[in-house]
Scaffold this motif. Structure first.
Motif, PDB file in Angstrom:
ATOM      1  N   LYS A 149       0.848  -1.198   0.000  1.00  0.00           N
ATOM      2  CA  LYS A 149       0.000   0.000   0.000  1.00  0.00           C
ATOM      3  C   LYS A 149       0.879   1.241   0.000  1.00  0.00           C
ATOM      4  N   VAL A 150       0.520   2.222  -0.792  1.00  0.00           N
ATOM      5  CA  VAL A 150       1.257   3.492  -0.751  1.00  0.00           C
ATOM      6  C   VAL A 150       0.328   4.653  -0.429  1.00  0.00           C
ATOM      7  N   SER A 157       0.308   9.113  -0.786  1.00  0.00           N
ATOM      8  CA  SER A 157       1.005  10.164  -1.531  1.00  0.00           C
ATOM      9  C   SER A 157       1.420  11.265  -0.563  1.00  0.00           C
ATOM     10  N   TRP A 166       4.512   7.605  -2.304  1.00  0.00           N
ATOM     11  CA  TRP A 166       4.845   8.123  -3.628  1.00  0.00           C
ATOM     12  C   TRP A 166       4.825   9.637  -3.495  1.00  0.00           C
ATOM     13  N   VAL A 201       1.729  -2.771  -6.349  1.00  0.00           N
ATOM     14  CA  VAL A 201       1.071  -1.832  -5.433  1.00  0.00           C
ATOM     15  C   VAL A 201      -0.425  -2.078  -5.575  1.00  0.00           C
ATOM     16  N   ILE A 223      -3.655   2.824  -3.179  1.00  0.00           N
ATOM     17  CA  ILE A 223      -3.048   4.157  -3.225  1.00  0.00           C
ATOM     18  C   ILE A 223      -3.968   5.131  -2.502  1.00  0.00           C
ATOM     19  N   ASP A 224      -3.463   5.762  -1.447  1.00  0.00           N
ATOM     20  CA  ASP A 224      -4.256   6.685  -0.627  1.00  0.00           C
ATOM     21  C   ASP A 224      -5.624   6.071  -0.271  1.00  0.00           C
ATOM     22  N   ILE A 241      -2.038  11.368  -9.004  1.00  0.00           N
ATOM     23  CA  ILE A 241      -2.528  10.386  -8.025  1.00  0.00           C
ATOM     24  C   ILE A 241      -3.957   9.966  -8.382  1.00  0.00           C
TER      25      ILE A 241
END
Ligand code: PMP
Length: 285
Positions: free
Chosen positions: A134-135, A137, A172, A252, A255-256, A231
């Motif tokens: 998991k990333v 931003s 990221w 990944v 994202i967020d 994003i």
């Protein structure tokens, strides 16, 4: 562990450098991380070329010849019985005199060369590569020469901590609305089968793994578009992944907080990881 410092192989507890070294005082130095698989060096030539470029950009003298550098890497693998893991290399400007913002004369300054190994058994089958990561931003507030692989890693470290605090694995970084790269990796999204990753510039590190993966993608007739992405675009992508010498190709899946696809590593990331590992084992030295 046996490490290398300025011409000597020593037990890690006996390895020392000067407190006046500009690497220590001013983050005046560069580094490389080379993966070791089955006791062999992955993409070694690429790391050597990038190291020379980083040193040239900062006017730091080469600490030794390319042949010597390879020999040191191999000697450390042998002395530490390293099968899977990585070799960290750092060259700093050294410092023959007092602390001073101006560089000492590169012609007469001996750079400091340090290498050590880190064992990571089973790194090619890491659990994260199976589940994806998991990333979040974060804003990219680093300096403007991210193409030079300097040891100024405080902001990327802080980014990693921000990710952990948010229950994610990595961050990221975003500049002027577009993703630059991960804290320690290059970022990609996949939409309708097309791989999208930011083009090379001073804004990102020219990843050695990135170069290899884009070459393999082209050979496999995958579509690649090198351009910045947002994003919002990443959150709406079919899949995403990142690349780095130590994580190879890492899927990944979030994202967020937005889950990508079915929340599992996507087919493009999985395929590229497999190709990268296969080819890397073949060409490792
Ligand atoms: N970007 C950044 C900021 C990095 O720190 C790294 C890895 N050190 C990368 C990209 C990936 O580069 P490479 O594939 O050469 O490891």
């Amino acid at each position: 562990r046996i490490v290398y410092v300025n011409g000597q192989y020593l037990p890690e507890a006996e390895a020392t450098i000067s407190i006046f070294d500009r690497g220590f005082l001013m983050a005046d130095g560069v580094y490389e991380v080379t993966s070791v698989l089955d006791g062999k060096l992955v993409d070694f030539a690429g790391h050597q070329v990038r190291l020379a470029r980083s040193l040239g950009e900062l006017d730091i003298a080469a600490p030794c010849s390319d042949g010597e550098l390879l020999a040191i890497h191999r000697e450390l693998v042998a002395r530490n019985d390293l099968t899977d893991g990585m070799i960290y290399l750092q060259v700093t400007r050294g410092n023959p005199g007092d602390r001073d913002f101006a560089f000492p004369d590169p012609a007469t300054t001996k750079p400091t060369l340090v290498l050590f190994t880190q064992s990571k058994p089973g790194m090619a089958d890491s659990p994260a590569s199976k589940t994806g990561i998991k990333v979040i931003s974060i804003e990219d507030i680093r300096w403007g020469r991210r193409d030079i692989k300097t040891v100024q890693l405080l902001y990327p470290s802080m980014g990693k901590m921000m990710a952990k605090k948010a229950g994610a694995d990595d961050a990221w970084m975003v500049e002027e609305g577009h993703v630059t790269e991960g804290t320690s990796n290059n970022a990609y999204i996949v939409k309708n089968g097309r791989i999208i990753t930011r083009q090379l510039s001073h804004e990102i590190l020219h990843g050695i793994t990135r170069a290899a993966v884009l070459r393999f993608a082209a050979e496999a007739q995958m579509e690649v578009e090198e351009r910045p992405f947002t994003i919002a675009e990443a959150m709406a992508a079919d899949e995403a992944f990142f690349t780095s010498a130590s994580a190879f190709v890492m899927p990944v899946v979030e994202i967020d907080g937005a889950v990508l696809g079915n929340g599992k590593p996507g087919p493009v990331a999985r395929r590229l990881r497999e190709i990268y590992l296969d080819e890397s084992r073949k060409t490792a030295v």
